[in-house]
Design a protein around this motif. Structure first.
Motif, mmCIF file in Angstrom:
data_model
loop_
_atom_site.group_PDB
_atom_site.id
_atom_site.type_symbol
_atom_site.label_atom_id
_atom_site.label_comp_id
_atom_site.label_asym_id
_atom_site.label_seq_id
_atom_site.Cartn_x
_atom_site.Cartn_y
_atom_site.Cartn_z
ATOM 1 N N CYS A 35 -14.839 -11.888 -5.484
ATOM 2 C CA CYS A 35 -13.773 -12.889 -5.292
ATOM 3 C C CYS A 35 -12.759 -12.389 -4.268
ATOM 4 C CB CYS A 35 -13.096 -13.207 -6.615
ATOM 5 S SG CYS A 35 -12.471 -11.763 -7.487
ATOM 6 N N VAL A 36 -12.377 -11.120 -4.400
ATOM 7 C CA VAL A 36 -11.371 -10.561 -3.496
ATOM 8 C C VAL A 36 -11.934 -10.497 -2.083
ATOM 9 C CG1 VAL A 36 -9.969 -8.534 -2.984
ATOM 10 C CG2 VAL A 36 -10.272 -9.271 -5.348
ATOM 11 N N ASP A 37 -13.186 -10.127 -1.980
ATOM 12 C CA ASP A 37 -13.801 -10.049 -0.665
ATOM 13 C C ASP A 37 -13.859 -11.427 -0.003
ATOM 14 O OD1 ASP A 37 -15.189 -8.344 1.296
ATOM 15 O OD2 ASP A 37 -16.841 -9.738 0.931
ATOM 16 N N THR A 38 -14.023 -12.455 -0.826
ATOM 17 C CA THR A 38 -14.165 -13.809 -0.283
ATOM 18 C C THR A 38 -12.813 -14.463 0.000
ATOM 19 O OG1 THR A 38 -16.225 -14.039 -1.525
ATOM 20 C CG2 THR A 38 -15.217 -16.075 -0.752
ATOM 21 N N CYS A 39 -11.788 -14.082 -0.716
ATOM 22 C CA CYS A 39 -10.473 -14.720 -0.586
ATOM 23 C C CYS A 39 -10.021 -14.744 0.877
ATOM 24 C CB CYS A 39 -9.446 -13.955 -1.429
ATOM 25 S SG CYS A 39 -7.767 -14.603 -1.216
ATOM 26 N N PRO A 40 -9.717 -15.938 1.424
ATOM 27 C CA PRO A 40 -9.342 -16.012 2.832
ATOM 28 C C PRO A 40 -7.838 -15.843 3.064
ATOM 29 C CG PRO A 40 -9.659 -18.221 1.954
ATOM 30 C CD PRO A 40 -9.824 -17.274 0.794
ATOM 31 N N ALA A 41 -7.031 -15.823 1.980
ATOM 32 C CA ALA A 41 -5.575 -15.807 2.171
ATOM 33 C C ALA A 41 -5.063 -14.375 2.206
ATOM 34 C CB ALA A 41 -4.910 -16.570 1.035
ATOM 35 N N LYS A 42 -4.354 -14.052 3.274
ATOM 36 C CA LYS A 42 -3.815 -12.693 3.376
ATOM 37 C C LYS A 42 -2.311 -12.723 3.195
ATOM 38 C CE LYS A 42 -7.251 -10.317 6.068
ATOM 39 N NZ LYS A 42 -7.517 -9.432 7.191
ATOM 40 N N ASN A 43 -1.808 -11.653 2.620
ATOM 41 C CA ASN A 43 -0.378 -11.499 2.472
ATOM 42 C C ASN A 43 0.211 -11.283 3.864
ATOM 43 O OD1 ASN A 43 2.204 -10.289 2.151
ATOM 44 N ND2 ASN A 43 1.664 -9.827 0.035
ATOM 45 N N LYS A 44 1.132 -12.142 4.267
ATOM 46 C CA LYS A 44 1.615 -12.099 5.659
ATOM 47 C C LYS A 44 2.407 -10.835 5.965
ATOM 48 C CE LYS A 44 1.432 -16.936 6.817
ATOM 49 N NZ LYS A 44 0.594 -17.370 5.697
ATOM 50 N N SER A 45 2.945 -10.199 4.948
ATOM 51 C CA SER A 45 3.742 -8.992 5.196
ATOM 52 C C SER A 45 2.924 -7.716 5.026
ATOM 53 C CB SER A 45 4.919 -8.932 4.214
ATOM 54 O OG SER A 45 5.635 -10.120 4.281
ATOM 55 N N ASP A 46 1.798 -7.830 4.377
ATOM 56 C CA ASP A 46 0.974 -6.644 4.130
ATOM 57 C C ASP A 46 -0.471 -7.125 4.095
ATOM 58 O OD1 ASP A 46 -0.209 -4.346 3.347
ATOM 59 O OD2 ASP A 46 1.079 -3.982 1.615
ATOM 60 N N THR A 47 -1.114 -7.106 5.255
ATOM 61 C CA THR A 47 -2.378 -7.826 5.387
ATOM 62 C C THR A 47 -3.544 -7.198 4.648
ATOM 63 O OG1 THR A 47 -2.778 -6.716 7.473
ATOM 64 C CG2 THR A 47 -1.805 -8.918 7.587
ATOM 65 N N LYS A 48 -3.344 -6.005 4.072
ATOM 66 C CA LYS A 48 -4.462 -5.482 3.270
ATOM 67 C C LYS A 48 -4.512 -6.189 1.916
ATOM 68 C CE LYS A 48 -2.176 -1.426 1.229
ATOM 69 N NZ LYS A 48 -0.889 -1.518 1.937
ATOM 70 N N LEU A 49 -3.425 -6.879 1.592
ATOM 71 C CA LEU A 49 -3.389 -7.623 0.321
ATOM 72 C C LEU A 49 -3.783 -9.073 0.551
ATOM 73 C CD1 LEU A 49 -0.068 -6.233 -1.175
ATOM 74 C CD2 LEU A 49 -2.406 -5.557 -1.737
ATOM 75 N N LYS A 50 -4.408 -9.610 -0.485
ATOM 76 C CA LYS A 50 -4.828 -11.005 -0.403
ATOM 77 C C LYS A 50 -4.174 -11.785 -1.535
ATOM 78 C CE LYS A 50 -9.255 -10.466 1.862
ATOM 79 N NZ LYS A 50 -10.685 -10.764 1.731
ATOM 80 N N ALA A 51 -4.673 -12.991 -1.777
ATOM 81 C CA ALA A 51 -4.102 -13.789 -2.865
ATOM 82 C C ALA A 51 -4.621 -13.312 -4.223
ATOM 83 C CB ALA A 51 -4.428 -15.252 -2.665
ATOM 84 N N ILE A 52 -5.684 -12.525 -4.199
ATOM 85 C CA ILE A 52 -6.118 -11.810 -5.405
ATOM 86 C C ILE A 52 -6.437 -10.377 -4.993
ATOM 87 C CG2 ILE A 52 -7.007 -13.435 -7.153
ATOM 88 C CD1 ILE A 52 -9.628 -13.451 -5.627
ATOM 89 N N ASN A 53 -6.070 -9.466 -5.833
ATOM 90 C CA ASN A 53 -6.235 -8.044 -5.514
ATOM 91 C C ASN A 53 -6.703 -7.304 -6.751
ATOM 92 O OD1 ASN A 53 -4.908 -8.140 -2.726
ATOM 93 N ND2 ASN A 53 -3.349 -9.048 -4.032
ATOM 94 N N MET A 54 -7.573 -6.322 -6.542
ATOM 95 C CA MET A 54 -8.114 -5.589 -7.683
ATOM 96 C C MET A 54 -7.081 -4.583 -8.206
ATOM 97 S SD MET A 54 -11.030 -6.976 -8.048
ATOM 98 C CE MET A 54 -11.979 -6.015 -9.234
ATOM 99 N N ARG A 55 -6.915 -4.594 -9.524
ATOM 100 C CA ARG A 55 -5.983 -3.681 -10.172
ATOM 101 C C ARG A 55 -6.640 -3.125 -11.436
ATOM 102 N NH1 ARG A 55 -4.154 -3.641 -5.990
ATOM 103 N NH2 ARG A 55 -2.265 -4.590 -5.164
ATOM 104 N N PRO A 56 -6.263 -1.897 -11.864
ATOM 105 C CA PRO A 56 -6.897 -1.313 -13.062
ATOM 106 C C PRO A 56 -6.799 -2.238 -14.280
ATOM 107 C CG PRO A 56 -5.554 0.308 -11.943
ATOM 108 C CD PRO A 56 -5.284 -0.996 -11.256
ATOM 109 N N GLN A 57 -7.916 -2.342 -14.977
ATOM 110 C CA GLN A 57 -7.978 -3.280 -16.102
ATOM 111 C C GLN A 57 -7.207 -2.840 -17.343
ATOM 112 O OE1 GLN A 57 -9.789 -3.123 -19.216
ATOM 113 N NE2 GLN A 57 -10.796 -5.094 -19.548
ATOM 114 N N PRO A 58 -7.344 -1.562 -17.784
ATOM 115 C CA PRO A 58 -6.781 -1.221 -19.094
ATOM 116 C C PRO A 58 -5.313 -1.623 -19.293
ATOM 117 C CG PRO A 58 -8.199 0.526 -18.340
ATOM 118 C CD PRO A 58 -8.087 -0.440 -17.211
ATOM 119 N N PRO A 59 -4.414 -1.353 -18.325
ATOM 120 C CA PRO A 59 -3.022 -1.743 -18.585
ATOM 121 C C PRO A 59 -2.815 -3.253 -18.607
ATOM 122 C CG PRO A 59 -3.230 -0.653 -16.429
ATOM 123 C CD PRO A 59 -4.565 -0.607 -17.071
#
Lengths: 332, 1196
Positions: free
Chosen positions: B756-780
């Protein structure tokens, strides 16, 4: 007329050397280079990444997802043997050696010490007449000092030299604080040749995708000024042969480099742009100019306008900067 | 003669001999026999030779029926020929087997015996398949162990040449086919000694040749067929003696003496078990144990089951026997007994008198071990105990609790015969973490480098992602006969900490055993993190407890997620099986052997891992008291329905063996929608939505293979009571003005594939490595996001009438009715299925070909197909591999007929039901969601009315009334089905005018069975059965289908153009005739990074490898060209795409010259395909002729 030159102890029939490029991936191209009059060919590079990353990737993909589900314990047949990057490359050098009479120079491209340098020996065993060590390194880590980086260049060179008996040239970038000193240290560490300079391909930004993209522009003649200056400065200062690369497109470019002190002049962009046959045109142009200007040999002109021999050695130093600025002002 | 000791499994043992004594090998993949074909193909690719110095020709066929046909043909023309198969594959070979036997042809088929699909498919072992062919005339020879597999493969080959009776050499699927065991390997001289070249010459002399022309396969009439059929009797009469002769010759050679019926036990035994197959190992071990206890017991191992020699059978039995228990590993419903039992009864009746028994023994029969059900010494003891009773139970079962027919025998599960001198180890690993390969390697080290015997057996999960593997390893000074799982381990290794939270891992460890845990927590802190049950076991059983942070070592040494070398080093370091230094040296030697060909870097990396492991392995000081309050997690959530709690949950918890017969549905019918109750928590990271960056395009949920990321548009009022961290923004779509919008992830169902993250076309305009969905550790995030998911799930779905099905950004709010499947993380197939379920799931009936999609779609314990809030959803069934098109076609015929009948009844009952209702029902336009909704409402009224009418017609109409509502028939399968085994049926179905939708999930290999070549495999790709790269191009299934003219055909690739995929699905379903969608599906078998699988799809299209198009017959009816090319001209060389995938790239590393040659041809294939398709698409519509008229050209 004697166009011959001595590059790292290799007797070349003229100073034109095909530099490392995708052209040499094809044996037919190498033959055509010889036919066009080129005196030596630097093979396309064997990349450090090719040796290390490729095997990791292969191992990863051969094992990824295996031994997980009873019906599909593996996904690929296991060949009895793999011919990994270096083997293919070495076979290619062997073939190239068989196909042409001109010297074939192997090329190793990397940036860190490690197992890959041992392939220098394999390249020698495959028949290469010399080796070009292309240390392509972008110093991005703010915690690593220039001193440390310079040391790593010397370490890599020494470990390669320890592995081979053929001449080794080092291809470096111009981005050293004290390039002349660095050249001298490489010379002292055993470099048989210095190849000036490596062009760093600068990335670009794609506004459509908001991403950084690689961008490869072929050099133009004005790119030769930088190596020209440094060859002129280093001529006579180091034992190592000097090879010029970047922006050499015409016979004039070659002549200028020789006069600055180059032992060999390397062609890349111009062959890609104008075809391999263009080398013949350059040679003809050289001969014509030498005839017209009554030069007997390349040897005769080599280093004739180096910093040591030219009328105004300051032209290669800071003074030239001032002159340039002044002339810029006049234009305005 | 000095023979090599090797450790290998049954499949390799069979293939080893078969390869050496054959010239032609026709193969087709089927679990658990596929490996035999794979070995043969690999050896042929390596140019290995048979005993006559030539490399056998290995040929994959389109089905087992095809393989049998090819075998028959090759035999008839004189080649030494074999095949390998199992289960349904063997059933498909039956017609040819009758022919081969009827023609007295020498051959051996090697079979990894497997259950047959009945109420359910099972890939595991029993004798149902073998028993189904006992009438064919093949001799049936049973091997009980890996050593016997190698021995009998040769004995049967020697015998068939002399007897002229063809042989089926079989061994138990998985238990023997996949058990790794140290055995003595026969060498080529042994094989030569056993094979008589004169008999080979005689076989050839019988071959069909125009030089000595004869006819075989005539048609005969009542006058002679019978007599001709009786001519073969002498051959069958002679066969047993020939086999015994071969066994004796073999015994002289190797010292291993076999009999047709091998008796083992007390010479004066009174109770004797008769059986065949691997279970005999457990029985033999029990006999040894009981004899030491002075019990008069014995075991008769049946080797040659057909032809059954009464004489040899009777002779083999001790004269003292009073009771025989005949154990069958099969079930024959309706029979008065299972086959072996009936044969034994008959043999005693016919031959017993001559046996010298004081009294004819009593015979009881029973079933055991179906579908690899465990068969243990405890069960064997249970059988002997039953035999000792005055009135023993007949027709019993053992190993299950049959509380329905009360057939099962009681036994003491605590009974064990495990010898003390055997070291028993259990390893719990995560699928693909290298645990199994490390264990296989350890077996090799111990088996081949020490005098010890070694055995390994591996149990896998039914899920393809995040699955658990359990390795059972035994080492000891004597040959190991224990053909059952370990339940008293000296050593247990748990290679993933979270397993401790789910399973009682230590329940099977013995006192003072050793426990090794791969733990992110160090020796000082781990104790407090253990669940209570684990602490209890460690203290109570006085275990030695070691920990290592294997993941850290793996990361530091570049091993990635592979634990193999690390955990293997730990095992050797602490198990004491070998002196530590010796063991480490052996591991390093083995690393060099295994990885040497992959380069020094890999060897070094592993060496480094070994050294780092030793430095990071620590013993835990075990406290005296249990302090933990952590309890094991329940297998399913508490809200799950009763059936899921009582049955599904028990299977998930690994307690399925304890479920009684009454808990299982009698006809194989299961509820759908059960995957939602199993919270697997396998993702290390999950996507997190950034609502400020999101453009609400719906692409993330479209590509999610597991339906864990979803979007909803809803009325703001539903936000009341939302959890604090629940995210919601205004819906951007103008048509949904005033509504709120949320993208929500189910954290516990996500596999963490990041597609999903790889496919997401929307980039964060201030930090382009981020998208509209980003992978984060699950346990917390787990707890909060689970609450959010629950809240999200309960927000009502948007009315389907308000959703534009043709726009991805809107249709992605439709509820997926296919969710949380066990497919591989990042699967390329499941997004298509999910899309189908969103669009048509509430009216879909699915016929699913066997393969990946039937396994992640229908393998117990849970079912991913589910229902909407009205209780509607896909109804799903799997018939076979080969018949999916016909099966689905049957659905259509049935539905159409019932609908027609309902129409007839409506007309007949018009006066009672009202003309208006009847007319509306019959003329309903169901092309839209609204039309279908209205028809459902009408049917509801109709049913109400019918309830009040007491007539046969009313009753009948009530039973078919639902068929008046549109049903969408989907026929789904992979390329192995569509291009190969099921092609004939598929072709026939599309040749009809019935409205069926065929979805081919094209991975270009047989993915489910491990990546064997199909006719969909592209030229130059490496696949199993194409180890040297596929030399020929891919079959163009689409073009074949287009030739009919009336078939809707689409080639889609979601990762390249998702809107095209959507449009194709909608058009295909709307088309009132056969539709074929060929969907490019990236696959783990391609050797790619699954996270970026959709990029591979895009590159496949951009390079012209996979052109997108639609062929819509409706356009032709309008006079237009029906073919529309929907992708542009190839933009990049094929090499730039294919060499991003290991399936192509690896050929450049194994056969570089061939890779170059095939690449050139493959590029030509692409160019040619583009030329043809672009030409066809450029043609004028109906009525016009193309410009290129040869006749005209000639004139000009």
């Amino acid at each position: 007329m004697d166009l011959s030159t001595n590059y790292m102890g290799l007797k070349l029939k003229n100073p034109l050397v095909a530099s490392a490029s995708p052209l040499s991936e094809n044996i037919d191209n190498i033959k055509r280079m010889e036919d066009a009059g080129i005196a030596a060919v630097v093979h396309h590079s064997l990349f450090e990444e090719q040796i290390t990353r490729e095997v990791y990737e292969l191992d990863h993909h051969m094992t990824h997802g295996t031994e997980s589900f009873a019906e599909s314990l593996t996904y690929f047949p296991e060949p009895s043997d793999f011919i990994l990057g270096p083997e293919e490359y070495l076979n290619h050098i062997e073939k190239a050696k068989k196909a042409v009479k001109i010297p074939v120079i192997g090329s190793l491209n990397g940036h860190s010490g490690g197992g890959w340098v041992k392939y220098a020996k394999r390249i020698q065993e495959a028949g290469a007449d010399a080796l070009e060590l292309n240390i392509y390194f972008v110093a991005t880590d703010p915690d690593v000092s220039g001193e440390k980086i310079e040391q790593s260049y010397l370490d890599i060179l020494r470990s390669v030299k320890a592995n081979v008996t053929i001449p080794v040239a080092v291809k470096i970038s111009p981005f050293f604080s004290a390039l002349a000193n660095m050249a001298k240290r490489l010379d002292a560490a055993g470099a048989d040749g210095l190849v000036l300079f490596n062009r760093f391909y600068q990335p670009d930004i794609d506004l459509e995708t908001l991403s950084v993209v690689p961008n490869l522009f072929l050099s133009t003649s004005n790119k030769m000024r930088l190596p020209l200056r440094w060859i002129a400065i280093l001529y006579g200062e180091v034992k190592a042969s000097l090879a010029a690369t970047s922006g050499i497109h015409t016979s004039e470019d070659v002549l200028k480099m020789l006069m600055a002190g180059a032992d060999a002049t390397m062609l890349c962009a111009t062959l890609l742009k104008n075809g391999i046959g263009h080398a013949g045109e350059i040679l003809k142009g050289m001969e014509l100019w030498m005839q017209e200007n009554e030069y007997e040999s390349v040897k005769q002109m080599k280093g004739s306008i180096s910093q040591k021999s030219c009328e105004n050695p300051e032209a290669f130093e800071r003074a030239n900067y001032m002159k340039a600025l002044q002339s810029f002002g006049k234009i305005l | 003669m000095d023979r090599k000791k090797v450790t290998l499994d049954g499949n390799e043992a069979a293939a080893y001999v078969a390869f050496r004594v054959n010239e032609v090998i026709a193969i087709y993949p089927i679990t658990p026999s596929s490996n035999m074909g794979e070995w043969a193909d690999e050896w042929a690719a390596q140019d290995k030779k048979n005993i006559w110095g030539t490399t056998p020709l290995v040929q994959e066929m389109q089905s087992e029926a095809g393989a049998a046909g090819a075998v028959h043909g090759a035999l008839q023309t004189g080649a030494m020929t074999t095949t390998f198969t199992a289960s349904q594959g063997l059933l498909l070979m039956i017609p040819n087997m009758y022919k081969i036997a009827g023609e007295l042809t020498s051959t051996v088929f090697h079979i990894a015996a497997r259950s047959l699909a009945a109420h359910a498919l099972s890939i595991f072992g029993d004798h149902a398949d073998v028993m189904a062919v006992r009438g064919t005339g093949f001799a049936l020879l049973s091997s009980n162990s890996v050593q016997e597999v190698m021995d009998f493969a040769l004995i049967s080959q020697a015998a068939t040449l002399e007897a002229r009776v063809p042989f089926l050499h079989f061994f138990d699927g998985f238990r023997t086919s996949h058990e790794t065991l140290k055995i003595e390997q026969l060498n080529d001289e042994d094989i030569r000694f056993m094979i008589n070249d004169d008999l080979v010459a005689a076989h050839r002399a019988r071959a069909l040749t125009p030089d000595r022309p004869v006819m075989r396969g005539t048609a005969q009439n009542p006058d002679v067929y019978f007599q001709a059929r009786e001519t073969i009797n002498p051959y069958y009469d002679a066969c047993p003696e020939i086999v015994q002769k071969a066994m004796d010759k073999f015994a002289g050679l190797t010292g291993r003496a076999y009999k047709l019926f091998d008796y083992y036990g007390a010479p004066d035994a009174e109770s004797v078990i008769v059986m065949m197959g691997s279970g005999a190992g457990a029985a033999q071990e029990t006999v040894d144990y009981l004899i030491k206890k002075n019990q008069k017991v014995g075991l008769l191992k049946v080797r040659l089951y057909r032809p059954f020699s009464i004489k040899h059978f009777i002779a083999a039995l001790p004269k003292t026997v009073k009771t025989l228990a005949v154990l069958d590993r099969t079930k024959e419903p309706g029979s008065i007994g299972e086959p072996l039992y009936l044969d034994v009864v008959n043999a005693l009746v016919e031959g017993g008198e001559a046996g010298g028994f004081k009294k004819l023994p009593k015979v009881i029969g029973g079933r055991y071990g179906l579908s690899s059900k465990e068969f243990t010494p405890a069960m064997v003891k249970g059988v002997y105990d039953e035999m000792a009773k005055a009135k023993p139970k007949n027709h019993f079962t053992v190993g299950i609790n049959d509380d329905v027919s009360h057939t099962s025998l009681d036994y003491d599960p605590g009974f064990s015969t495990e010898p003390d001198d055997v070291v028993r180890c259990l390893f719990y690993g995560l699928g693909s973490d290298g645990t199994v390969s490390a264990n296989k390697n350890s077996i090799k080290i111990i088996g081949e480098d020490t005098p010890n015997y070694a055995q390994g057996y591996f149990v896998y999960d039914s899920k393809k992602s995040g699955s658990i593997t359990v390795s059972h390893l035994r080492f000891g000074p004597k040959p190991i006969n224990s053909t059952y799982l370990i339940n008293r381990a000296n050593f247990i290794g748990c290679h993933l900490f979270v397993f401790l939270e789910k399973y009682d891992i230590l329940k099977d460890i013995v006192e003072k055993g050793t426990f090794l845990l791969n733990s992110p927590f160090g020796a000082d802190e781990v104790w407090d993190k253990l669940p209570r049950v684990a602490q209890e076991q460690i203290i109570k059983k006085k275990l030695k407890f070691f920990v290592i942070d294997g993941y850290k070592v793996a990361k530091d040494t570049g091993m990635g997620g592979r634990m193999n070398t690390i955990m293997q080093t730990c095992f050797f370091a602490i198990s004491g099986i070998l002196p530590k230094d010796e063991a480490i040296e052996a591991i390093k030697k083995s690393i060099k052997k295994t990885y040497g060909k992959k380069g020094d870097e890999i060897v070094k990396m592993n060496f480094n891992a070994v050294d780092q492991t030793l430095a990071n392995l620590h013993e835990v000081k075990v406290p005296a008291k249990v302090t933990s309050t952590i309890e094991l997690k329940p297998p399913v959530v508490k809200e799950a329905p009763e059936f899921v709690q009582k049955v599904t949950g028990e299977i998930i918890a690994g307690r399925g063996d304890d479920l009684a017969v009454s808990s299982m549905p009698a006809d194989g019918t299961f509820p759908t929608g059960t995957a939602q109750w199993e919270k697997r928590n396998i993702a290390l990271e999950i996507p997190v939505w950034d609502e400020k960056v999101c453009i609400q395009c719906g692409k993330c949920s479209l590509v999610c293979p597991h339906a864990v990321i979803r979007g909803k548009a809803y009325d703001p009022k539903y936000l009341t009571g939302a959890p604090a961290t629940f995210k919601s923004v205004d819906a951007k779509d103008k048509e949904w003005a005033g509504k709120k919008f949320t993208i929500q992830v189910s954290p516990e169902d996500c596999t963490g594939c990041a597609l999903c993250v790889d496919t997401c076309p929307a980039k964060n305009k201030s930090d382009t490595k981020l998208k509209a969905i980003n992978m984060r550790p699950q346990p917390p995030l787990r707890e909060e996001e689970s609450k959010n998911w629950k809240f999200f799930f309960n927000i009502p779905d948007l009315d389907r009438n308000l959703v534009k099905a043709g726009a991805i950004r809107q249709m992605q709010v439709l509820r997926p009715l296919f969710e949380f499947s066990g497919a591989c993380a990042g699967c390329g197939e499941t997004p298509y299925l999910k899309l189908m379920s969103q669009l048509f799931g509430d009216r879909a009936v699915v016929a699913n070909a066997t393969g990946c999609s039937s396994i992640y779609g229908g393998n117990l314990p849970t079912t991913p197909y589910t229902k909407n809030c009205e209780g509607r959803g896909p109804a799903w069934s799997n018939s076979l591999f080969e018949d999916c098109a016909e099966f689905g076609f049957g659905f259509r015929l049935s539905i159409d007929k019932q609908k027609e009948f309902a129409g007839e009844l409506l007309k007949k009952m018009e006066s009672q039901l009202g003309g208006e209702l009847v007319s509306a029902l019959l003329s309903a336009d169901q092309k839209t969601e609204a039309g279908i909704f209205e028809q459902r409402e009408r049917v509801k009224i109709l049913k109400e009315k019918l309830k009040d009418i007491k007539s046969a017609d009313a009753k009948m109409l009530l039973s078919v009334a639902d068929m008046l509502v549109k049903k969408s028939v989907w026929i789904i399968g992979g390329d192995g089905w569509a291009y190969d085994i099921g092609f004939g049926g598929l072709d026939h179905v599309i040749a009809s005018d019935r409205n069926v939708n065929i979805l081919v999930l094209d991975t270009e290999v047989y993915s489910n069975t491990g990546g064997q070549m199909s006719k969909s495999t592209s030229r130059s790709a490496v696949a199993k059965f194409a180890a040297g790269g596929k030399p020929l191009p891919k079959k163009d299934l689409a073009r074949i289908a287009m030739t009919y003219g009336h078939v809707y055909v689409a080639a889609v690739a979601m990762g390249a153009r998702d809107e095209h995929t959507l449009r194709s699905f909608l058009e295909a379903e709307a088309y009132e005739g056969p539709s074929l969608i060929i969907a490019y599906s990236h696959c783990i078998a391609h050797g790619i990074n699954m996270t970026t699988g959709m990029q591979n799809q895009k590159a496949a299209v951009q390079s012209g490898y996979w052109p997108l198009f639609r062929y819509n017959p409706m356009l032709a009816r309008e006079g237009k060209n029906p073919l529309q090319l929907d992708s542009s001209e190839p933009k990049m060389p094929l090499a730039d795409y294919i060499y991003t995938e290991n399936r192509f790239k690896m050929l450049t590393k194994s056969k570089p010259e061939e890779a170059k040659r095939l690449l050139e041809l493959a590029q030509k294939d692409v160019n040619e395909r583009w030329r043809i398709y672009s030409g066809l698409a450029a043609m004028p519509g109906a009525g016009a002729t193309p410009a290129a008229n040869p006749a005209t050209e000639q004139k000009t």
